[in-house]
Motif scaffolding. Structure first.
Motif, PDB file in Angstrom:
ATOM      1  N   VAL A 170       0.854  -1.194   0.000  1.00 29.18           N
ATOM      2  CA  VAL A 170       0.000   0.000   0.000  1.00 29.18           C
ATOM      3  C   VAL A 170       0.886   1.239   0.000  1.00 29.18           C
ATOM      4  N   ASP A 171       0.549   2.176  -0.852  1.00 30.29           N
ATOM      5  CA  ASP A 171       1.246   3.456  -0.914  1.00 30.29           C
ATOM      6  C   ASP A 171       0.205   4.546  -0.678  1.00 30.29           C
ATOM      7  N   VAL A 172       0.367   5.291   0.411  1.00 28.91           N
ATOM      8  CA  VAL A 172      -0.565   6.366   0.741  1.00 28.91           C
ATOM      9  C   VAL A 172       0.080   7.690   0.351  1.00 28.91           C
ATOM     10  N   GLU A 173      -0.612   8.448  -0.479  1.00 30.95           N
ATOM     11  CA  GLU A 173      -0.133   9.772  -0.885  1.00 30.95           C
ATOM     12  C   GLU A 173      -1.168  10.810  -0.484  1.00 30.95           C
ATOM     13  N   PHE A 174      -0.679  11.913   0.059  1.00 39.22           N
ATOM     14  CA  PHE A 174      -1.572  12.984   0.484  1.00 39.22           C
ATOM     15  C   PHE A 174      -1.691  14.028  -0.611  1.00 39.22           C
ATOM     16  N   VAL A 175      -2.925  14.439  -0.857  1.00 43.84           N
ATOM     17  CA  VAL A 175      -3.219  15.483  -1.830  1.00 43.84           C
ATOM     18  C   VAL A 175      -3.997  16.577  -1.105  1.00 43.84           C
ATOM     19  N   TRP A 176      -3.877  17.772  -1.589  1.00 46.62           N
ATOM     20  CA  TRP A 176      -4.511  18.897  -0.894  1.00 46.62           C
ATOM     21  C   TRP A 176      -5.540  19.608  -1.748  1.00 46.62           C
ATOM     22  N   TYR A 177      -5.837  19.025  -2.914  1.00 50.94           N
ATOM     23  CA  TYR A 177      -6.876  19.590  -3.757  1.00 50.94           C
ATOM     24  C   TYR A 177      -7.753  18.459  -4.255  1.00 50.94           C
ATOM     25  N   PRO A 178      -9.038  18.554  -4.127  1.00 52.79           N
ATOM     26  CA  PRO A 178      -9.735  19.682  -3.523  1.00 52.79           C
ATOM     27  C   PRO A 178      -9.530  19.716  -2.012  1.00 52.79           C
ATOM     28  N   VAL A 179      -9.579  20.910  -1.493  1.00 51.52           N
ATOM     29  CA  VAL A 179      -9.420  21.117  -0.057  1.00 51.52           C
ATOM     30  C   VAL A 179     -10.578  20.446   0.669  1.00 51.52           C
ATOM     31  N   TRP A 180     -10.258  19.758   1.760  1.00 49.34           N
ATOM     32  CA  TRP A 180     -11.302  19.111   2.551  1.00 49.34           C
ATOM     33  C   TRP A 180     -12.067  20.153   3.356  1.00 49.34           C
ATOM     34  N   THR A 181     -13.386  20.001   3.373  1.00 52.08           N
ATOM     35  CA  THR A 181     -14.255  20.801   4.238  1.00 52.08           C
ATOM     36  C   THR A 181     -15.301  19.847   4.819  1.00 52.08           C
ATOM     37  N   PRO A 182     -15.957  20.232   5.901  1.00 51.77           N
ATOM     38  CA  PRO A 182     -17.007  19.371   6.459  1.00 51.77           C
ATOM     39  C   PRO A 182     -18.125  19.054   5.466  1.00 51.77           C
ATOM     40  N   ASP A 183     -18.310  19.880   4.459  1.00 43.38           N
ATOM     41  CA  ASP A 183     -19.329  19.615   3.437  1.00 43.38           C
ATOM     42  C   ASP A 183     -19.086  18.289   2.716  1.00 43.38           C
ATOM     43  N   ARG A 184     -17.843  17.832   2.686  1.00 41.73           N
ATOM     44  CA  ARG A 184     -17.493  16.609   1.973  1.00 41.73           C
ATOM     45  C   ARG A 184     -17.934  15.356   2.726  1.00 41.73           C
ATOM     46  N   MET A 185     -18.144  15.458   4.036  1.00 42.80           N
ATOM     47  CA  MET A 185     -18.462  14.283   4.842  1.00 42.80           C
ATOM     48  C   MET A 185     -19.752  13.611   4.395  1.00 42.80           C
ATOM     49  N   SER A 186     -19.841  12.317   4.662  1.00 39.72           N
ATOM     50  CA  SER A 186     -21.069  11.582   4.367  1.00 39.72           C
ATOM     51  C   SER A 186     -22.194  12.122   5.254  1.00 39.72           C
ATOM     52  N   ASP A 187     -23.414  11.837   4.870  1.00 36.42           N
ATOM     53  CA  ASP A 187     -24.550  12.260   5.684  1.00 36.42           C
ATOM     54  C   ASP A 187     -24.481  11.648   7.084  1.00 36.42           C
ATOM     55  N   ALA A 188     -23.993  10.413   7.182  1.00 43.21           N
ATOM     56  CA  ALA A 188     -23.871   9.756   8.494  1.00 43.21           C
ATOM     57  C   ALA A 188     -22.889  10.514   9.385  1.00 43.21           C
ATOM     58  N   ALA A 189     -21.766  10.956   8.821  1.00 44.81           N
ATOM     59  CA  ALA A 189     -20.794  11.719   9.608  1.00 44.81           C
ATOM     60  C   ALA A 189     -21.360  13.081   9.998  1.00 44.81           C
ATOM     61  N   LYS A 190     -22.067  13.718   9.068  1.00 39.46           N
ATOM     62  CA  LYS A 190     -22.679  15.012   9.391  1.00 39.46           C
ATOM     63  C   LYS A 190     -23.679  14.854  10.525  1.00 39.46           C
ATOM     64  N   LYS A 191     -24.443  13.779  10.486  1.00 39.88           N
ATOM     65  CA  LYS A 191     -25.405  13.522  11.553  1.00 39.88           C
ATOM     66  C   LYS A 191     -24.671  13.308  12.877  1.00 39.88           C
ATOM     67  N   TYR A 192     -23.564  12.556  12.848  1.00 39.89           N
ATOM     68  CA  TYR A 192     -22.761  12.311  14.041  1.00 39.89           C
ATOM     69  C   TYR A 192     -22.311  13.625  14.675  1.00 39.89           C
ATOM     70  N   PHE A 193     -21.911  14.585  13.831  1.00 43.28           N
ATOM     71  CA  PHE A 193     -21.449  15.880  14.317  1.00 43.28           C
ATOM     72  C   PHE A 193     -22.576  16.901  14.464  1.00 43.28           C
ATOM     73  N   ASN A 194     -23.809  16.457  14.209  1.00 44.34           N
ATOM     74  CA  ASN A 194     -24.980  17.319  14.312  1.00 44.34           C
ATOM     75  C   ASN A 194     -24.878  18.520  13.367  1.00 44.34           C
ATOM     76  N   ILE A 195     -24.460  18.241  12.135  1.00 44.32           N
ATOM     77  CA  ILE A 195     -24.359  19.268  11.099  1.00 44.32           C
ATOM     78  C   ILE A 195     -25.600  19.173  10.229  1.00 44.32           C
ATOM     79  N   ASP A 196     -26.251  20.284  10.021  1.00 48.23           N
ATOM     80  CA  ASP A 196     -27.452  20.323   9.188  1.00 48.23           C
ATOM     81  C   ASP A 196     -27.052  20.202   7.723  1.00 48.23           C
TER      82      ASP A 196
END
Length: 112
Positions: free
Chosen positions: A78-104
């Protein structure tokens, strides 16, 4: 021999076992995984991002991802490479994760 889609789903299922210890949510539901590529030699390239470029858990996540993905029989390395585009934001999270964090989710999508 298993087909590529089945193998990729197994890789995703293994990635879902890797929990970001700061957020207590897996890297799949956080949508940190941007690309998965498995070549004919069994080398799996994971392109991913982090919630912040200064994340102190980079090594921890690489180790967890490597160990998890190697559980898929077709994966030899396994080779893990980090990329920074597109920039991560909470909008990217799955609906389940948003629910976990109580994000509308409606607000994340720009709806009122």
């Amino acid at each position: 021999m298993r087909d590529g889609e089945t193998i990729k789903n197994d890789i995703i299922n293994q990635l879902a076992t890797v929990i970001d210890p700061e957020l207590n949510v897996d890297v799949v539901n956080l949508e940190l995984i941007y690309e998965i590529d498995l070549d004919k030699d069994g080398i799996c390239l994971i392109n991913m991002t982090l919630t912040t470029p200064a994340c102190p858990l980079t090594g921890y996540l690489i180790d967890g991802i490597t160990q998890a993905v190697k559980k898929v029989p077709e994966v030899k390395n396994v080779d893990v490479e980090f990329v920074w585009y597109p920039v991560w934001t909470p909008d990217r999270m799955s609906d389940a994760a948003k629910k976990y964090f109580n994000i509308d989710t409606k607000k994340c999508l720009g709806k009122n």
